[in-house]
Design a protein around this motif. Structure first.
Motif, PDB file in Angstrom:
ATOM      1  N   LEU A  71       0.837  -1.160  -0.080  1.00  0.00           N
ATOM      2  CA  LEU A  71       0.061   0.174  -0.024  1.00  0.00           C
ATOM      3  C   LEU A  71       0.840   1.218   0.064  1.00  0.00           C
ATOM      4  O   LEU A  71       0.565   2.256  -0.784  1.00  0.00           O
ATOM      5  N   VAL A  72       1.812   1.307   0.729  1.00  0.00           N
ATOM      6  CA  VAL A  72       2.746   2.333   0.952  1.00  0.00           C
ATOM      7  C   VAL A  72       3.360   2.777  -0.502  1.00  0.00           C
ATOM      8  O   VAL A  72       3.407   3.874  -1.119  1.00  0.00           O
ATOM      9  N   GLU A  73       3.749   1.547  -1.051  1.00  0.00           N
ATOM     10  CA  GLU A  73       4.578   1.649  -2.230  1.00  0.00           C
ATOM     11  C   GLU A  73       3.547   2.103  -3.187  1.00  0.00           C
ATOM     12  O   GLU A  73       4.035   3.232  -4.324  1.00  0.00           O
ATOM     13  N   LYS A  74       2.227   1.767  -3.337  1.00  0.00           N
ATOM     14  CA  LYS A  74       1.407   2.573  -4.416  1.00  0.00           C
ATOM     15  C   LYS A  74       1.348   3.745  -4.035  1.00  0.00           C
ATOM     16  O   LYS A  74       1.102   4.659  -5.131  1.00  0.00           O
ATOM     17  N   ALA A  75       1.254   4.248  -2.699  1.00  0.00           N
ATOM     18  CA  ALA A  75       0.961   5.740  -2.659  1.00  0.00           C
ATOM     19  C   ALA A  75       2.191   6.611  -3.067  1.00  0.00           C
ATOM     20  O   ALA A  75       1.975   7.493  -3.630  1.00  0.00           O
ATOM     21  N   LEU A  76       3.549   5.981  -2.814  1.00  0.00           N
ATOM     22  CA  LEU A  76       4.514   6.476  -3.178  1.00  0.00           C
ATOM     23  C   LEU A  76       4.783   6.836  -4.707  1.00  0.00           C
ATOM     24  O   LEU A  76       5.052   7.910  -5.431  1.00  0.00           O
ATOM     25  N   LEU A  77       4.078   5.858  -5.432  1.00  0.00           N
ATOM     26  CA  LEU A  77       4.067   5.758  -6.740  1.00  0.00           C
ATOM     27  C   LEU A  77       3.199   7.117  -7.484  1.00  0.00           C
ATOM     28  O   LEU A  77       3.420   7.534  -8.449  1.00  0.00           O
ATOM     29  N   VAL A  78       2.041   7.105  -6.510  1.00  0.00           N
ATOM     30  CA  VAL A  78       1.122   8.083  -7.025  1.00  0.00           C
ATOM     31  C   VAL A  78       1.488   9.306  -6.949  1.00  0.00           C
ATOM     32  O   VAL A  78       1.582  10.469  -7.794  1.00  0.00           O
ATOM     33  N   LEU A 109      14.506  10.883  -3.036  1.00  0.00           N
ATOM     34  CA  LEU A 109      13.939  10.387  -1.838  1.00  0.00           C
ATOM     35  C   LEU A 109      12.736   9.558  -2.153  1.00  0.00           C
ATOM     36  O   LEU A 109      12.841   8.127  -1.900  1.00  0.00           O
ATOM     37  N   LEU A 110      11.956   9.862  -3.159  1.00  0.00           N
ATOM     38  CA  LEU A 110      10.608   9.165  -3.232  1.00  0.00           C
ATOM     39  C   LEU A 110      11.050   7.835  -3.961  1.00  0.00           C
ATOM     40  O   LEU A 110      10.634   6.944  -3.826  1.00  0.00           O
ATOM     41  N   ILE A 111      11.957   8.156  -5.138  1.00  0.00           N
ATOM     42  CA  ILE A 111      12.418   6.854  -5.861  1.00  0.00           C
ATOM     43  C   ILE A 111      13.187   5.885  -4.915  1.00  0.00           C
ATOM     44  O   ILE A 111      12.875   4.639  -5.206  1.00  0.00           O
ATOM     45  N   GLY A 112      13.908   6.365  -3.892  1.00  0.00           N
ATOM     46  CA  GLY A 112      14.809   5.565  -3.161  1.00  0.00           C
ATOM     47  C   GLY A 112      13.736   4.677  -2.307  1.00  0.00           C
ATOM     48  O   GLY A 112      13.782   3.534  -2.230  1.00  0.00           O
TER      49      GLY A 112
END
Lengths: 132, 86
Positions: A71-78, A109-112
């Protein structure tokens, strides 16, 4: 208190504990300096992914929630898609050139974090489900 | 017999595509790379040309690279369901 998997891994456990802060600092260094030196989000994320993977190699715990990490990864992708759409394609980067460096650091940072979570999910999925 | 036909078809298709692609040499104009190398600092504020390209000039590439990673994770979560102590 979680015990190591067997007594054979106590050396690995001690060395992993010693290396832990260095892994965190090195990964964050590679991410935060990605716009000036070699490195960046993908490389630093791969280094940060060692945190959970190394912990799993020593203690075979299953207290890591794959679902929540996904879930966190999907939010980061958005966020990762929205920020460049606004900043680059909305040509804010030409209008406010002083924000360019902050934008680069934020995107790295987001990509990392996203890459670290993705690699961690991949490894844990193998470990939890295909461990025959 | 059917498998042999499929293999022959795939090999022939691969040879055809390679034959078509063999004569083509896509050359980017030299000005683009020279422009990037000379102007990336004032354009993007980065000290590193690679970061300038993958976070500013070629942002689409980075977005779809992130999409590739999450697609592979979703595929793994969908297909790897054997066992499971969780």
């Amino acid at each position: 208190m979680i015990e190591p998997v067997s007594k054979d891994t106590s050396i690995v456990a001690v060395i992993t504990g010693v290396l832990y802060p260095f892994i965190i600092v090195f990964g964050l260094y590679v991410i935060l300096n990605g716009h000036n030196t070699p490195g960046g989000g993908f490389q630093g994320g791969a280094i940060l992914a060692v945190l959970f993977i190394g912990r799993y190699l020593v203690f075979h715990t299953d207290d890591f929630s794959i679902h929540r990490a996904h879930l966190v990864e999907k939010a980061l992708l958005v966020v990762l898609i929205l920020v460049p759409v606004l900043f680059i394609f909305g040509s804010l980067s030409r209008r406010y050139p002083q924000w360019n460096e902050a934008y680069l650091i934020f995107m790295n940072l987001l990509i990392g974090f996203k890459v670290a979570l993705g690699l961690t999910i991949v490894v844990f999925r193998y470990a939890f489900f295909e461990d025959r | 017999m059917k498998q042999i036909a499929v293999v022959v078809f795939v090999v022939l298709l691969m040879g055809f595509v390679l034959y078509l692609a063999n004569g083509e040499r896509e050359m980017l104009p030299n000005e683009v790379s020279r422009y990037y190398i000379e102007h990336f600092t004032e354009d993007t504020g980065a000290g590193n040309a690679v970061a300038a390209i993958y976070l500013n000039y070629r942002m689409y590439d980075t977005i779809f690279e992130a999409l590739i990673l999450i697609t592979s994770v979703i595929g793994m979560m969908h297909f790897f369901t054997i066992g499971g102590n969780k």
